[in-house]
Structure formats: structure tokens, C-alpha cells
Design a protein around this motif. Sequence first.
Motif, short mmCIF file in Angstrom:
data_model
loop_
_atom_site.label_atom_id
_atom_site.label_comp_id
_atom_site.label_asym_id
_atom_site.label_seq_id
_atom_site.Cartn_x
_atom_site.Cartn_y
_atom_site.Cartn_z
N VAL A 1 0.93 -1.29 0.08
CA VAL A 1 0.02 0.04 -0.08
C VAL A 1 0.79 1.43 0.04
O VAL A 1 0.41 2.33 -0.50
N VAL A 2 1.88 1.19 0.64
CA VAL A 2 2.86 2.43 0.73
C VAL A 2 3.42 2.45 -0.76
O VAL A 2 3.56 3.73 -1.15
N ALA B 1 -2.74 2.83 3.95
CA ALA B 1 -1.90 3.84 4.18
C ALA B 1 -2.55 5.04 3.43
O ALA B 1 -3.55 5.00 2.58
N ILE B 2 -2.22 6.17 3.96
CA ILE B 2 -2.83 7.44 3.43
C ILE B 2 -1.67 8.55 3.45
O ILE B 2 -0.80 8.88 4.22
N THR B 3 -1.82 9.62 2.24
CA THR B 3 -0.75 10.79 2.50
C THR B 3 -1.40 11.57 3.58
O THR B 3 -2.28 11.75 3.81
N ARG B 4 -0.39 12.18 4.04
CA ARG B 4 -0.70 13.25 4.96
C ARG B 4 -1.58 14.65 4.56
O ARG B 4 -2.46 14.84 5.02
N GLY C 1 2.83 4.58 -7.12
CA GLY C 1 1.68 4.73 -7.89
C GLY C 1 0.82 6.11 -7.77
O GLY C 1 -0.13 6.14 -8.65
N GLY C 2 1.20 6.73 -6.98
CA GLY C 2 0.49 8.28 -7.03
C GLY C 2 -0.94 8.32 -6.35
O GLY C 2 -1.55 9.09 -6.50
N ALA C 3 -1.18 7.11 -5.48
CA ALA C 3 -2.45 7.13 -4.71
C ALA C 3 -2.55 8.13 -3.65
O ALA C 3 -1.33 8.56 -3.24
N ASP C 4 -3.52 8.71 -3.14
CA ASP C 4 -3.82 9.08 -1.98
C ASP C 4 -4.11 8.44 -0.78
O ASP C 4 -3.52 8.77 0.32
#
Length: 231
Positions: free
Chosen positions: A114-115, A139-142, A121-124
Motif C-alpha cells: 500500500v505504501v 496507507a494515506i498521504t498526510r 503509484g501516486g495514490a492518496d
Amino acid sequence: MKPRTVAIIQARMGSTRLPGKVMMPLGAESILTYLVGRVSRARTVDSVLVATTDLKRDEVIVNECDRHDIPCFRGDEFDVLARYVEAAAVSDADIIVRVTADNPFADPDSIDRVVDAIAIGGADYAIEMNLPIGTTGEAITRRALVFINEVALIPRWREHVTLYAKEHPGTLKCTFLEPRPDCNHPDLSFTVDEPGDYEYVRMLFGNLPDDDFELKKLIAVADEIAVRSFV
């Protein structure tokens, strides 16, 4: 520059069905400390931080972290989303891996998947689907976490940190990864929620060869135990 990835483990002593479960022993360690070691095996994780509450009863978690040199952050008991946003800021994380402390067998390989879906991969937001309950990486971006904090106003979105992303996949770039071969087992659960779950996890732990095992090995051990129980 490589994004900084921090796994944030939410932990508290309060639980209706099994109070204090995160400090129950698993081998020579507590469930919480064992989980920190397991998550730390993920190659994409730069550091692990425990996010607990500011309640007095959770000082035992802070003390456990101090004994093992694990970074710890304290925040609101019920607004878990705000706790994550604040912990992410303190740890200077670009990517946050969300883990809950009642899942001692969180899968490092799933975390890496997921990271990578975010960093490469550019996912949020990214999650691996259909794994056994208690092993899935998400996982999620800040940046996305801060956005959710601004728009997710109802209590269940505040309590369940990534629920808004799952329910509004068009708002963010969400990646829902297919499970790896031999890991597609949403019928299995390795989370600790009730006393029977704890005994089951202890049984699994006692039948695993070491701490460094793949998810498919855990599934195989669970299958072996299930077969023995019917003999």
C-alpha cells in the motif's frame, strides 16, 4: 526525495469487551510491543509511533513505550482522526500507515504494497482488500489525511480514520489492491476483540516458527489448527 513513511499505531486501554487487551502478553512481550516489532519489518516504514489518549488509564501504554524506546503521542480519546493528524505532524510523516493495536499479526508485506501504491503509484489512499481481518495494510498521504480532517465532520468518520476515503473514493485517488495469491481469506480473523480471540491468537503465536513469517504461513497455521479441532 523519498517520502517519509510513519506507521501510527492507535492504542488505548479502554475496551468494552476486553479491557487492557493491548498490554496482554504475547510470548515475552505485550501485544503492543510485539506489533511494533512486526510493523517495523516493513521495508517502506521509516519509523513507528504509538498514538494513545490523554486519559490517565493510558499512562501504562506510555510507560510501555518508554521502556522500549518507542515514540508515543497522546491525543483525544474519541476524535481519533484528529489524533492521527496531530501525530503525523509531530512525526513529520508524508505517508501514514494506519494500524490498530489489537491486530498483532499486521502484515509487513501488505504495508509495503500500500505504501508503494502511494509512493510509486501516486495514490492518496491505498488498502489491500480481502485479507484476513487484522492483517490488512492501509496507507494515506498526510495531505489527504488533513483534507479528510477538514471535511469529515460526523462522529463515525472521526472515530474510523480512513472511513471517509472508503466511502468517498471519488474525492481522493483511492487504490484498492487485489489480494496476493493464497492470501484471499476475508473469512479469517486474527484481531483481538474478545477473550476467545486472545486465546486463539496465543495459540497461533505458539505454532508459528518465529516472528518473521509471511501471511500465507499464518493462514496455513490457522488452517492446521482448524483441522485439528475437528479431529
